[in-house]
Scaffold this active site. Structure first.
Site, short mmCIF file in Angstrom:
data_model
loop_
_atom_site.label_atom_id
_atom_site.label_comp_id
_atom_site.label_asym_id
_atom_site.label_seq_id
_atom_site.Cartn_x
_atom_site.Cartn_y
_atom_site.Cartn_z
N TRP B 323 10.10 40.33 24.20
CA TRP B 323 10.33 38.87 24.09
C TRP B 323 9.23 38.09 24.80
CZ3 TRP B 323 10.95 35.06 27.78
CH2 TRP B 323 11.44 33.82 27.33
N HIS B 324 8.72 38.69 25.89
CA HIS B 324 7.73 37.99 26.70
C HIS B 324 6.39 37.84 26.02
CE1 HIS B 324 10.69 38.66 29.88
NE2 HIS B 324 10.08 37.70 30.54
N GLY B 325 6.11 38.70 25.08
CA GLY B 325 4.83 38.56 24.39
C GLY B 325 4.55 39.72 23.47
#
Lengths: 394, 472
Positions: B323-325
Site C-alpha cells: 500500500w505504501h508504494g
C-alpha cells in the site's frame, strides 16, 4: 473562557490575513511578473503555469521577507551552523572560515567543454582572429582552503580539469595571478554575493589587456588601465548579495558597495538588446539608480554597470579609434566589460546563456572582431551551461 | 497545495474560513458544499487533471453506496455490489499506482518488451480510495446508512485536511458530523493549537532531518561509513515520524477549525515496547483499516490453526507494505513487519518482562526497517544494511557523519525529546503543581506564538521542504 478563546482565534486569523493582504499590496508587481514569466512558457499548460507562477511569486514577494530571512539566519547562527539550506539544493550557502559565504559546485566532466573551446580556437585561428580564455577565480581558496573540513567543493577541481585540456587555447588563469600578487579572496569578493567586486573586475581587465597585448599585439587605450584615472565611490554597508539574501544580514554580514567612474571624458553609443543610448560613461553604462542609498541593501548593486545580464551589448567608444573585441561572458563579465569598453573602439558582449539570435560562428563571420575573449567563472561549469555557453555553432 | 506553503497559510485557509464562518454562516448545507468545492480547488492546485479522477471516484462510490444500501438483506446482490465496488476502486489504484511497476517487472521476469506507460500518480489516491472502500463496506455491513447526497459523499472523500496524507477517516466517524457538528471557539482554538504544533513538527523537525536523509541516501552505499549509515536511518525515522504525524496533527487541527473531530493517528510510537505495540501507535488509521476490512474478514486471530493465523498475517502485512508504494522495498518491509509480528503473537512476547531489552529490540527493528523503506531498491537497501555493520576504508566514523551530527545536533536533540511524551507529562504535572494556573497558561500563550513565528521564518525563507506523499 470563551472570550479568551475568541481573542486567540482572532489573533491567529488576523496574523494570517494581515500578512496575506500586505503581501498582495506590497508585492503585486513582483507576483505579476512571476505569473507572466511562467505563463509565457509554451511547453506547460497555462493552468499549471499559472499555479507555478503564483506559488513562486508569493514566495518571492512575501511581505518583509528580508526580516523573516534575517530571523531565520539568526536562528542558524545561534545553532552555530555553517550550512544554510534552501528549497533548491544548488542554492545552499556555506560559511567559510574567512567569513565569506559561498555556494559550491559538484564535480563535472569538462571534456566536452574543453573540446568545444579547442575547436573554437582552431576555427578562429583559421579566420585570423585571436582567442583568449580568461579564467576567473572562484571564491574559495585552493592553496589554503577555507572550507569547513567536511565540505568538498569542486570549483578548482573542475577548473583545473578544463584548463589542462585546453591544448589549443591561450589561457589567462587569474587564480595564478592572484597567487603571484598575494591578493586575498576576501579583498576581491563580496562576503554576501557570489560575484567578484569592482576592484577585482578592474584588476582582471588590466591583466587581460596586458595578455592580449603580449599574445596578439592588441593595443588598448592606456588611460583606461590606470586606477588614478578613476574616481572611487562607496556605499558603506549598502549591499546584500545573492548569498546574503538567503541567510540574512545577521548570519552573513553585509558588504560595502564600491564603484569606479572614469575621470577622463567619454562618449559612447551603446545598444543593449536592440535599444540604443548615446552619452558618456555615466549615462550609458553606469546606472545611478542602482547605487541610490535610499534603496534597500538587497537591491542588486552588482548590476550598477549595464543594469542586468543581457544577451547582446554593442558598445562603441567614440573616443578610441582602434580595437574590436568580442567578449563572451557570464555575469562576472558585467563590470569587467564596462572597463574593457573604455579602452577599445568597439566592444561586443554576448552572453550565450540568453543570446539566441545567431550562433557564435555566424556572429563572428558577420562582424569579424580582432580578438575574441571568453571570461567564464567556475560556477558556470555545469550540465545546464554546457549546452549554452559552450555551444558555438561550429 | 501544501499545508506548509505560503499560499495555503495566508490565502487559502483565511479565504475558506471567511467563506465558512461569514459568507455561509448558519447555512449548514451551503457550508458543506463550500468546503467540498474548496477541497476540489485545493486538490486541483497540485495537479488540475487529478480532480477528474477524484470526481469519478466520488460519483461511482456514491452509486455503490446506494446500491449496497438497497442490497441489504439480499446477500448475493450485496456481494455482487461489493465485488464491483472493490473491482472499481482497486482497478483505479492499480492503474495509477501499480501498473508501471507490474509491467516493468513482467518485462524483467519474462524477458518481454511490453510498453511501459507514463502515468502520474494522483496525490492521495491511496488514502481516498481506502476511504471510499470503507464507506461502501460499512453500508453493506449495516454500520452506517448510505448518504443520499453525492455532494456529501464527495465532501467525505475529498475534505482537504485529510485528503493528501490522511488520517484515513471512517464514514462512521464523520457521518453525523456532516449535518450535526457543533463548532465552538474552544474547538476552533484547539484546532489552531494542533495545527500549529503539526506545522512546527513538519517544518522545524522533519524537514531538517530530510536534508540529512536525502544526502545520505543519495550516496553510493559503498561510501557510507557505519556511523553515517546509522545516523541516516535514525534521521529517516525522525523525518517520517514528524512529517507524517505533523501532517496528521495539521489535518486534525484543520478539521477542528470547521467543527469536525477526527480520530488520532499517532500515539508516541517510539515508546512502544514491541512491534505489535508500535503498530498500535503508528499510522493508527491504516492499521485499523486493514484490521477491520481485511484481517477480521479473513478470520483474524480467532482461527483454528496456526497456519491460518500466519496466512492471515502474511496477507495483511504484504498488502500493508505494498500500500505504501509500488516498489519491492515496501513489500519487503511489510513482510519484515510480518515476521516480527508473527513471532510476537506466537511467542507471547508482549507479556514477557524484559525491561530495557524491549526498547533495544524495537529500536533495532525500526532502524533496520527504515533503511528498507527509504531505499530506492532492494540491492541498495541490502548494501546499506551491510554498511551499518562493517566499516569502509575510512573506518567506522567519517567526516560526513561528524558533520551531520555537529550541524544538526540541536535538531536531533529536539527530535528525540518531542518523539516522547516527556514534555506533555511535564505540562500535565505543572498544571497540577504549585505553579499558578495563570503562569502555566501564560507560558503556553507565549510559546505557541513564538513557535509559529519561528516556523514562519523557515517557511518564508524557503528552507528545504520535501513532499514525501507523492508515492501514496
Amino acid at each position: 473562557m470563551e472570550r479568551v478563546e475568541k481573542i486567540k482565534i482572532g489573533f491567529f486569523v488576523c496574523v494570517l490575513v494581515s500578512l496575506g493582504v500586505l503581501t498582495l499590496c506590497t508585492g503585486y508587481r513582483r507576483l505579476g511578473e512571476c505569473v507572466n514569466a511562467s505563463i509565457r512558457n509554451p511547453e506547460v499548460w497555462w493552468a499549471k503555469a499559472f499555479i507555478a507562477g503564483a506559488d513562486n511569486g508569493l514566495n518571492e514577494a512575501f511581505f518583509e521577507k528580508e526580516f523573516f530571512v534575517n530571523c531565520y539566519g539568526s536562528l542558524q547562527k545561534l545553532q552555530g551552523r555553517q550550512i544554510v539550506t534552501d528549497v533548491d539544493k544548488s542554492n545552499t550557502v556555506y560559511l567559510l572560515s574567512s567569513g565569506l559565504l559561498t555556494f559550491t559546485s559538484p564535480r563535472f566532466d569538462m571534456s566536452r567543454c574543453a573540446g568545444k573551446l579547442n575547436e573554437l580556437s582552431g576555427w578562429l585561428e583559421q579566420q585570423g582572429i585571436g582567442m583568449l580564455y580568461v579564467q576567473t577565480p572562484p571564491k574559495t581558496r585552493q592553496e589554503t582552503p577555507d572550507l569547513p573540513y567536511w565540505l568538498t567543493d569542486y570549483h578548482h577541481f573542475n577548473t583545473n580539469d578544463l584548463l589542462e585540456q585546453l591544448t589549443a587555447v591561450k589561457v589567462l588563469d587569474l587564480r595564478k595571478e592572484l597567487q603571484k600578487e598575494q591578493i586575498r579572496t576576501v579583498d576581491f569578493f563580496y562576503k554576501t554575493d557570489h560575484h567578484w567586486n569592482t576592484d577585482a573586475a578592474f584588476w582582471a581587465c588590466g591583466k587581460t589587456v596586458t595578455c592580449l597585448g603580449e599574445s596578439f599585439g592588441f593595443s588598448f587605450d592606456s588611460r583606461a588601465c590606470h586606477i588614478d584615472n578613476y574616481t572611487r565611490h562607496s556605499l558603506p554597508a549598502g549591499f546584500l548579495g545573492s548569498q546574503g539574501k538567503r541567510v540574512g544580514e545577521i548570519y552573513g554580514g553585509i558588504d560595502d558597495y564600491e564603484w569606479l567612474l572614469p575621470r577622463f571624458e567619454t562618449d559612447f553609443q551603446v545598444t543593449i538588446d536592440g535599444a540604443e543610448a548615446s552619452g558618456n560613461f555615466e549615462t550609458t553604462i553606469f546606472l545611478k539608480e542602482k547605487v541610490d542609498k535610499t534603496k534597500k541593501p538587497s537591491t542588486n548593486r552588482y548590476y550598477a554597470y549595464f543594469g542586468d545580464d543581457h544577451g547582446e551589448k554593442i558598445i562603441i567608444n567614440k573616443r578610441v579609434e582602434k580595437g574590436r573585441v568580442l567578449l563572451l561572458q557570464d555575469s562576472f563579465g558585467i563590470p569587467f566589460s564596462a572597463f574593457l569598453a573604455l579602452g577599445v573602439h568597439e566592444l561586443r558582449v554576448l552572453d550565450l546563456r540568453s543570446f539566441r539570435e545567431q550562433t557564435l560562428k555566424e556572429y563572428v563571420s558577420d562582424w569579424k572582431p580582432d580578438v575574441v575573449v571568453l571570461l567564464y567563472n567556475p560556477m558556470s561549469y555545469t550540465k545546464k551551461r554546457e549546452h549554452t555557453m559552450f555551444e558555438f555553432g561550429l | 497545495m501544501l499545508f506548509t506553503s505560503i499560499i495555503f497559510l495566508f490565502f487559502f485557509l483565511p479565504a475558506v474560513l471567511f467563506g465558512y464562518y461569514v459568507v455561509f454562516k448558519d447555512k449548514r448545507e451551503a457550508q458543506t458544499a463550500f468546503l467540498f468545492i474548496a477541497s476540489l480547488f485545493f486538490y486541483a492546485w497540485g495537479e488540475p487533471w487529478f480532480v477528474a479522477v477524484m470526481l469519478l471516484s466520488v460519483a461511482c462510490n456514491w452509486y455503490f453506496g446506494k446500491a449496497a444500501s438497497k442490497a441489504r438483506g439480499d446477500q448475493r446482490r450485496g456481494r455482487w455490489v461489493l465485488g464491483c465496488m472493490l473491482a472499481f476502486n482497486i482497478s483505479i489504484l492499480f492503474v495509477f499506482k501499480y501498473l508501471v511497476f507490474a509491467i516493468t517487472n513482467l518485462n524483467a521476469l519474462l524477458h518481454v518488451n511490453l510498453p511501459v506507460p507514463e502515468i502520474i500518480l494522483p496525490i492521495g489516491i491511496s488514502f481516498f480510495t481506502f476511504q471510499s472502500i470503507s464507506y461502501v463496506i460499512d453500508i453493506h455491513r449495516g454500520t452506517v446508512n448510505a448518504q443520499e447526497s453525492p455532494l456529501k459523499v464527495g465532501f467525505y472523500i475529498a475534505f482537504f485536511p485529510q485528503l493528501m496524507a490522511g488520517p484515513i477517516v471512517r464514514y462512521l466517524t464523520i457521518a453525523d458530523q456532516i449535518d450535526h457538528r457543533k463548532e465552538s471557539p474552544q474547538l476552533f482554538s484547539e484546532g489552531v493549537r494542533r495545527f500549529l504544533y503539526g506545522l512546527a513538527k513538519k517544518v522545524l523537525l522533519a524537514n531538517p532531518m530530510a536534508e540529512i536523509v536525502d544526502s545520505v541516501f543519495a550516496l553510493p552505499a559503498s561510501e557510507i561509513s557505519p556511523a553515517l549509515a546509522w545516523l541516516g536511518s535514525l534521521a529517516y525515522g525522525f523525518q517520517i515520524f514528524f512529517d507524517f504525524s505533523g501532517y496528521s496533527d495539521m489535518a486534525i487541527g484543520l478539521a477542528r477549525m470547521f467543527g469536525f473531530r477526527f480520530e488520532e493517528n499517532f500515539n508516541y510510537p517510539f515508546i512502544a515496547r514491541s512491534v505489535s505495540d508500535f503498530w498500535r501507535r503508528w499510522h493508527i488509521s491504516l492499521g485499523a483499516w486493514f484490521r477491520d476490512y481485511l484481517y477480521f474478514p479473513l478470520g483474524g486471530s480467532r482461527v483454528k490453526s496456526k497456519t491460518r493465523l500466519i496466512f492471515n498475517l502474511f496477507v495483511v502485512w504484504a498488502l500493508t507494505g505494498i500500500w505504501h508504494g509500488a516498489n519491492w522495498t515496501y513489500l519487503t518491509w511489510g513482510l519484515y513487519c510480518f515476521v516480527f509480528l508473527t513471532f510476537e503473537k506466537l511467542s507471547g512476547f508482549e507479556k514477557r518482562r524484559l525491561g530495557l531489552l524491549k526498547y533495544l529490540y524495537i529500536h533495532l527493528f525500526l532502524l533496520i526497517g527504515w533503511v528498507i523503506v527509504r531505499s530506492d531498491n532492494m540491492p541498495y537497501a541490502i548494501e546499506y544494511l551491510g554498511r551499518m555493520f562493517s566499516p569502509v576504508s575510512g573506518g567506522w566514523l567519517d567526516v560526513n557523519a561528524r558533520m551531520y551530527f555537529e550541524e544538526y545536533k540541536y535538531v536531533f536533540l529536539l527530535a528525540a525529546l518531542f518523539s516522547t511524551p516527556l514534555l506533555s507529562n511535564l505540562k500535565d504535572k505543572a498544571k497540577g503543581s504549585l505553579l499558578s494556573p495563570r503562569a502555566v497558561y501564560v507560558s503556553g500563550a507565549v510559546i505557541l506564538p513564538l513557535l509559529f513565528f519561528v516556523t514562519l521564518t523557515y517557511i518564508i525563507k524557503g528552507a528545504y521542504n520535501p513532499f514525501i506523499y507523492f508515492k501514496f
